[in-house]
Design a protein around this motif. Structure first.
Motif, PDB file in Angstrom:
ATOM      1  N   GLU A 182      30.890 -44.043 -20.626  1.00  0.00           N
ATOM      2  CA  GLU A 182      30.009 -44.093 -19.458  1.00  0.00           C
ATOM      3  C   GLU A 182      29.178 -45.371 -19.468  1.00  0.00           C
ATOM      4  O   GLU A 182      28.996 -46.045 -18.458  1.00  0.00           O
ATOM      5  N   SER A 183      28.694 -45.710 -20.702  1.00  0.00           N
ATOM      6  CA  SER A 183      27.902 -46.926 -20.834  1.00  0.00           C
ATOM      7  C   SER A 183      28.733 -48.160 -20.512  1.00  0.00           C
ATOM      8  O   SER A 183      28.299 -49.064 -19.810  1.00  0.00           O
ATOM      9  N   THR A 184      29.977 -48.185 -21.022  1.00  0.00           N
ATOM     10  CA  THR A 184      30.838 -49.333 -20.776  1.00  0.00           C
ATOM     11  C   THR A 184      31.186 -49.462 -19.308  1.00  0.00           C
ATOM     12  O   THR A 184      31.146 -50.538 -18.732  1.00  0.00           O
ATOM     13  N   GLY A 185      31.452 -48.363 -18.690  1.00  0.00           N
ATOM     14  CA  GLY A 185      31.773 -48.387 -17.272  1.00  0.00           C
ATOM     15  C   GLY A 185      30.611 -48.879 -16.450  1.00  0.00           C
ATOM     16  O   GLY A 185      30.772 -49.643 -15.495  1.00  0.00           O
ATOM     17  N   SER A 186      29.395 -48.501 -16.838  1.00  0.00           N
ATOM     18  CA  SER A 186      28.196 -48.940 -16.106  1.00  0.00           C
ATOM     19  C   SER A 186      28.010 -50.430 -16.235  1.00  0.00           C
ATOM     20  O   SER A 186      27.672 -51.121 -15.274  1.00  0.00           O
ATOM     21  N   SER A 187      28.234 -50.994 -17.473  1.00  0.00           N
ATOM     22  CA  SER A 187      28.020 -52.424 -17.669  1.00  0.00           C
ATOM     23  C   SER A 187      29.022 -53.251 -16.887  1.00  0.00           C
ATOM     24  O   SER A 187      28.711 -54.329 -16.402  1.00  0.00           O
ATOM     25  N   TYR A 188      30.252 -52.790 -16.770  1.00  0.00           N
ATOM     26  CA  TYR A 188      31.261 -53.551 -16.033  1.00  0.00           C
ATOM     27  C   TYR A 188      31.038 -53.526 -14.526  1.00  0.00           C
ATOM     28  O   TYR A 188      31.670 -54.255 -13.793  1.00  0.00           O
ATOM     29  N   THR A 189      30.134 -52.666 -14.081  1.00  0.00           N
ATOM     30  CA  THR A 189      29.824 -52.632 -12.649  1.00  0.00           C
ATOM     31  C   THR A 189      28.620 -53.510 -12.313  1.00  0.00           C
ATOM     32  O   THR A 189      28.229 -53.596 -11.158  1.00  0.00           O
ATOM     33  N   ASP A 190      28.021 -54.173 -13.332  1.00  0.00           N
ATOM     34  CA  ASP A 190      26.876 -55.075 -13.097  1.00  0.00           C
ATOM     35  C   ASP A 190      27.395 -56.325 -12.393  1.00  0.00           C
ATOM     36  O   ASP A 190      28.142 -57.117 -12.985  1.00  0.00           O
ATOM     37  N   PRO A 191      27.036 -56.557 -11.126  1.00  0.00           N
ATOM     38  CA  PRO A 191      27.599 -57.685 -10.370  1.00  0.00           C
ATOM     39  C   PRO A 191      27.136 -59.046 -10.864  1.00  0.00           C
ATOM     40  O   PRO A 191      27.781 -60.058 -10.587  1.00  0.00           O
ATOM     41  N   VAL A 192      26.010 -59.093 -11.598  1.00  0.00           N
ATOM     42  CA  VAL A 192      25.511 -60.382 -12.087  1.00  0.00           C
ATOM     43  C   VAL A 192      26.357 -60.881 -13.252  1.00  0.00           C
ATOM     44  O   VAL A 192      26.806 -62.030 -13.288  1.00  0.00           O
ATOM     45  N   ARG A 193      26.626 -59.959 -14.209  1.00  0.00           N
ATOM     46  CA  ARG A 193      27.394 -60.365 -15.386  1.00  0.00           C
ATOM     47  C   ARG A 193      28.903 -60.191 -15.162  1.00  0.00           C
ATOM     48  O   ARG A 193      29.694 -60.951 -15.722  1.00  0.00           O
ATOM     49  N   TYR A 194      29.277 -59.268 -14.318  1.00  0.00           N
ATOM     50  CA  TYR A 194      30.698 -59.001 -14.079  1.00  0.00           C
ATOM     51  C   TYR A 194      30.956 -59.020 -12.570  1.00  0.00           C
ATOM     52  O   TYR A 194      30.981 -57.971 -11.906  1.00  0.00           O
ATOM     53  N   PRO A 195      31.135 -60.207 -11.984  1.00  0.00           N
ATOM     54  CA  PRO A 195      31.240 -60.315 -10.526  1.00  0.00           C
ATOM     55  C   PRO A 195      32.580 -59.866  -9.956  1.00  0.00           C
ATOM     56  O   PRO A 195      32.712 -59.740  -8.741  1.00  0.00           O
ATOM     57  N   GLN A 196      33.589 -59.605 -10.800  1.00  0.00           N
ATOM     58  CA  GLN A 196      34.893 -59.267 -10.272  1.00  0.00           C
ATOM     59  C   GLN A 196      34.889 -57.979  -9.464  1.00  0.00           C
ATOM     60  O   GLN A 196      35.744 -57.778  -8.594  1.00  0.00           O
ATOM     61  N   ALA A 197      33.913 -57.087  -9.759  1.00  0.00           N
ATOM     62  CA  ALA A 197      33.849 -55.817  -9.033  1.00  0.00           C
ATOM     63  C   ALA A 197      32.972 -55.901  -7.793  1.00  0.00           C
ATOM     64  O   ALA A 197      32.861 -54.930  -7.046  1.00  0.00           O
ATOM     65  N   ALA A 198      32.307 -57.078  -7.590  1.00  0.00           N
ATOM     66  CA  ALA A 198      31.371 -57.206  -6.471  1.00  0.00           C
ATOM     67  C   ALA A 198      32.097 -57.632  -5.200  1.00  0.00           C
ATOM     68  O   ALA A 198      33.233 -58.138  -5.229  1.00  0.00           O
ATOM     69  N   SER A 199      31.426 -57.453  -4.071  1.00  0.00           N
ATOM     70  CA  SER A 199      31.967 -57.870  -2.784  1.00  0.00           C
ATOM     71  C   SER A 199      31.881 -59.391  -2.649  1.00  0.00           C
ATOM     72  O   SER A 199      31.112 -60.049  -3.360  1.00  0.00           O
ATOM     73  N   PRO A 200      32.668 -59.991  -1.779  1.00  0.00           N
ATOM     74  CA  PRO A 200      32.615 -61.450  -1.590  1.00  0.00           C
ATOM     75  C   PRO A 200      31.218 -61.971  -1.255  1.00  0.00           C
ATOM     76  O   PRO A 200      30.811 -63.029  -1.737  1.00  0.00           O
ATOM     77  N   GLY A 201      30.469 -61.224  -0.449  1.00  0.00           N
ATOM     78  CA  GLY A 201      29.118 -61.656  -0.096  1.00  0.00           C
ATOM     79  C   GLY A 201      28.188 -61.680  -1.288  1.00  0.00           C
ATOM     80  O   GLY A 201      27.373 -62.605  -1.445  1.00  0.00           O
ATOM     81  N   VAL A 202      28.322 -60.666  -2.159  1.00  0.00           N
ATOM     82  CA  VAL A 202      27.484 -60.612  -3.365  1.00  0.00           C
ATOM     83  C   VAL A 202      27.844 -61.757  -4.311  1.00  0.00           C
ATOM     84  O   VAL A 202      26.973 -62.361  -4.940  1.00  0.00           O
ATOM     85  N   ARG A 203      29.155 -62.070  -4.424  1.00  0.00           N
ATOM     86  CA  ARG A 203      29.569 -63.167  -5.291  1.00  0.00           C
ATOM     87  C   ARG A 203      28.990 -64.506  -4.814  1.00  0.00           C
ATOM     88  O   ARG A 203      28.557 -65.328  -5.633  1.00  0.00           O
ATOM     89  N   THR A 204      28.990 -64.691  -3.504  1.00  0.00           N
ATOM     90  CA  THR A 204      28.428 -65.930  -2.959  1.00  0.00           C
ATOM     91  C   THR A 204      26.940 -66.020  -3.260  1.00  0.00           C
ATOM     92  O   THR A 204      26.430 -67.060  -3.715  1.00  0.00           O
ATOM     93  N   LYS A 205      26.236 -64.902  -3.012  1.00  0.00           N
ATOM     94  CA  LYS A 205      24.792 -64.882  -3.286  1.00  0.00           C
ATOM     95  C   LYS A 205      24.527 -65.120  -4.770  1.00  0.00           C
ATOM     96  O   LYS A 205      23.615 -65.866  -5.146  1.00  0.00           O
ATOM     97  N   ARG A 206      25.343 -64.500  -5.625  1.00  0.00           N
ATOM     98  CA  ARG A 206      25.174 -64.654  -7.078  1.00  0.00           C
ATOM     99  C   ARG A 206      25.352 -66.113  -7.482  1.00  0.00           C
ATOM    100  O   ARG A 206      24.596 -66.646  -8.311  1.00  0.00           O
ATOM    101  N   ALA A 207      26.317 -66.813  -6.904  1.00  0.00           N
ATOM    102  CA  ALA A 207      26.576 -68.211  -7.269  1.00  0.00           C
ATOM    103  C   ALA A 207      25.367 -69.087  -7.000  1.00  0.00           C
ATOM    104  O   ALA A 207      24.948 -69.886  -7.856  1.00  0.00           O
ATOM    105  N   PHE A 208      24.761 -68.921  -5.828  1.00  0.00           N
ATOM    106  CA  PHE A 208      23.614 -69.775  -5.486  1.00  0.00           C
ATOM    107  C   PHE A 208      22.362 -69.383  -6.270  1.00  0.00           C
ATOM    108  O   PHE A 208      21.538 -70.244  -6.594  1.00  0.00           O
ATOM    109  N   VAL A 209      22.216 -68.104  -6.585  1.00  0.00           N
ATOM    110  CA  VAL A 209      21.073 -67.678  -7.402  1.00  0.00           C
ATOM    111  C   VAL A 209      21.171 -68.274  -8.806  1.00  0.00           C
ATOM    112  O   VAL A 209      20.174 -68.750  -9.374  1.00  0.00           O
ATOM    113  N   LEU A 210      22.381 -68.274  -9.383  1.00  0.00           N
ATOM    114  CA  LEU A 210      22.552 -68.849 -10.723  1.00  0.00           C
ATOM    115  C   LEU A 210      22.279 -70.353 -10.722  1.00  0.00           C
ATOM    116  O   LEU A 210      21.686 -70.888 -11.677  1.00  0.00           O
ATOM    117  N   LEU A 211      22.698 -71.045  -9.661  1.00  0.00           N
ATOM    118  CA  LEU A 211      22.373 -72.469  -9.558  1.00  0.00           C
ATOM    119  C   LEU A 211      20.873 -72.686  -9.452  1.00  0.00           C
ATOM    120  O   LEU A 211      20.311 -73.609 -10.075  1.00  0.00           O
TER     121      LEU A 211
END
Length: 541
Positions: free
Chosen positions: A7-36
């Motif tokens: 359960e813990s592992t599944g929860s961590s892989y759903t974190d869009p900041v550290r694991y963006p592959q599960a996030a939506s395209p819009g979230v990935r774009t927002k994440r990229a600019f926030v990290l910059l």
């Protein structure tokens, strides 16, 4: 237990900041600019939240250390600006800072590249990838590029300061003031040695930075020496051998004949000029600055020109006619009005004295000096620093100690916003050209007026010097100004105190280059002297 770990592992892989592959395209774009943005404002934080935490924590330690140093520098700039400048201009300290800036530039650039890896561009939409790459490039130029450029400028300044300033002992103010001798030297091919045609003593209040300038005409005679000067035994009654002993010849005379009187001095001629100005003004001159007028135009060009408001036409003097003390018609004319002069025209504006007197030239030199100080603002220094530093290193020579540079820069910053009070040891402040004051100066009067001027009291009217000589003996033949027609009542006085006449009716026409050139070609010096009598009027543009 296995269920809980799953359960813990599944929860961590759903974190869009550290694991963006599960996030939506819009979230990935927002994440990229926030990290910059995180890498821009808090280098290392992007790695902590989305990448290598160990790298991020190390980067954050460096970031907080740099912030602490910057805050300490800001506090020091407010509480003790001179100490901060002294530290930044110290040879070894500036070298260390330069290395740190270069390392930080590289490290910040690597962090941005690591952030790009964390962003994982393949996961972004096709139309977003170029935008992220472009932002990354701009941020790297603005951060790493700025630090690298700062390191480069610091290296340029180290080399410049090392070539200009001396390693002598620090100076203490005299009666609350620092007194510097500023000379404009010209050692051209047509001259024997260096002749300081521009001679000014700048006295600065050590607390307020308020500056006062005393200008001494180049043909000033009988310059005095303090009793502790080595030249006092040679010239106990002053530098008084007549027209050959005008003050600007002293530099070369001492360099060639009396250098041994100043053992260990890097420039005996400059030391002698300091003594002469000290004895003449009754003030102790502590250091000298020589500006090579031949390279002056290079410095003005490096600044992007100098803006002045000229009161009258100024000729660009042509070559001398062989066998005479006259010149060919001018090579050009600098018109009146507000304008930005390039190096060539600024040099001639400051050195021309054809058809007028040396006092007109002194007034223009003072104006150009004031305009250059006014224009030496942070924006000019930042954008043209390399050119200014390079030019300065080639044309400026001084015995000012580098270790005290911070104090003098601090004084200059204080002086920048204050008006420059000026006095000329000759007309118009001491008599008129007809009084021959520079040939037969009254030193008791000079000393009294200088002290009154420094004290801020109202200066007493200048009194004629005793036993004036005929006008033709006032200066060497090459210095004499053209004689004007006999004055008529009510015509008034010129800037140098001499009486002037109205321009003849037939010449009351529009003053143009063609008209002035025509007068020069027919040798009508009297009319030209009258028309150009206002060219000593000038102000910073």
């Amino acid at each position: 237990m296995n269920e809980q770990r799953s359960e813990s592992t599944g929860s961590s892989y759903t974190d869009p900041v550290r694991y963006p592959q599960a996030a939506s395209p819009g979230v990935r774009t927002k994440r990229a600019f926030v990290l910059l943005l995180l890498t821009l404002v808090l280098p290392g934080s992007a790695q902590v939240v989305a990448g290598d935490r160990r790298m991020g924590r190390r980067a954050l330690k460096v970031t907080f250390t740099v912030w602490a140093a910057a805050i300490a520098a800001l506090i020091l700039a407010v509480t003790n600006r001179a100490l901060l400048i002294n530290f930044l201009t110290n040879g070894w300290a500036s070298f260390g800072i330069m290395i740190v800036l270069a390392v930080l530039a590289v490290a910040w650039g690597l962090l941005f590249l690591n952030t790009l890896r964390i962003i994982r561009p393949p996961l972004l939409q096709n139309n977003v990838r170029p935008l992220v790459a472009g932002c990354l490039a701009l941020l790297m130029i603005g951060t790493s590029g700025s630090l690298a450029y700062a390191a480069y400028l610091l290296n340029v300044s180290r080399q410049t300061f090392g070539s200009i300033f001396s390693s002598g002992p620090s100076l203490d103010p005299v009666d609350g003031r620092y007194n510097f001798l500023l000379m404009g030297g010209d050692a051209g091919e047509d001259r024997t040695g260096l002749r300081p045609d521009s001679i000014s003593m700048i006295s600065v209040d050590a607390k307020t930075g308020k500056p006062v300038t005393f200008s001494i005409p180049r043909n000033f005679q009988n310059a005095q020496f303090p009793t502790d000067s080595p030249l006092y035994e040679v010239y106990p009654d002053g530098y008084n051998c007549g027209d050959e002993c005008i003050i600007n010849s002293l530099y070369q005379t001492v360099t060639e004949n009396y250098a041994d009187l100043y053992p260990g001095s890097a420039d005996p001629g400059a030391e002698a000029m300091m003594d002469a100005v000290s004895g003449t003004l009754g003030l102790e001159v502590q250091a000298y600055v020589i500006v090579d007028m031949g390279g002056f135009e290079q410095l003005v060009d490096a600044m992007g020109g100098v803006k002045i408001n000229s009161g009258g036409w100024v000729p660009i003097t042509a070559g001398e006619i062989p066998g005479t003390n006259r010149h060919y018609p001018p090579d050009g004319w600098i018109p009146p009005g507000t304008q930005t002069l390039d190096g060539y025209h600024a040099l001639w504006y400051a050195r021309s004295r054809e058809f007028v007197t040396d006092y007109h030239r002194i007034a223009r030199q003072q104006c150009v000096q004031q305009a250059m100080v006014a224009q030496m603002d942070p924006a000019t220094l930042l954008t043209r620093f390399q050119a200014i530093a390079t030019a300065g290193g080639e044309i400026v020579k001084t015995d000012l100690p580098q270790d005290q540079l911070g104090s003098f820069v601090d004084l200059a910053l204080k002086a920048k916003g204050q008006p420059m009070e000026r006095m000329t040891i000759g007309p118009p402040d001491f008599g008129t050209a007809a009084d021959n004051f520079v040939t037969y100066p009254d030193f008791n009067l000079i000393h009294a007026r200088v002290q009154d001027f420094l004290a801020g009291t109202e200066a007493a009217p200048a009194e004629p010097a005793p036993a004036p000589a005929p006008a033709e003996e006032a200066a060497p033949a090459e210095e004499a100004a053209p004689a004007a027609p006999a004055p008529e009542a009510g015509d008034g006085e010129a800037a140098d105190g001499t009486e002037i006449t109205e321009v003849p009716q037939e010449e009351e026409t529009e003053i143009t280059v063609e008209y002035l050139q025509y007068l020069a070609e027919i040798g009508d010096d009297a009319t030209l002297g009258s028309l150009l009598n206002n060219n000593g009027e000038c102000s910073a543009g």
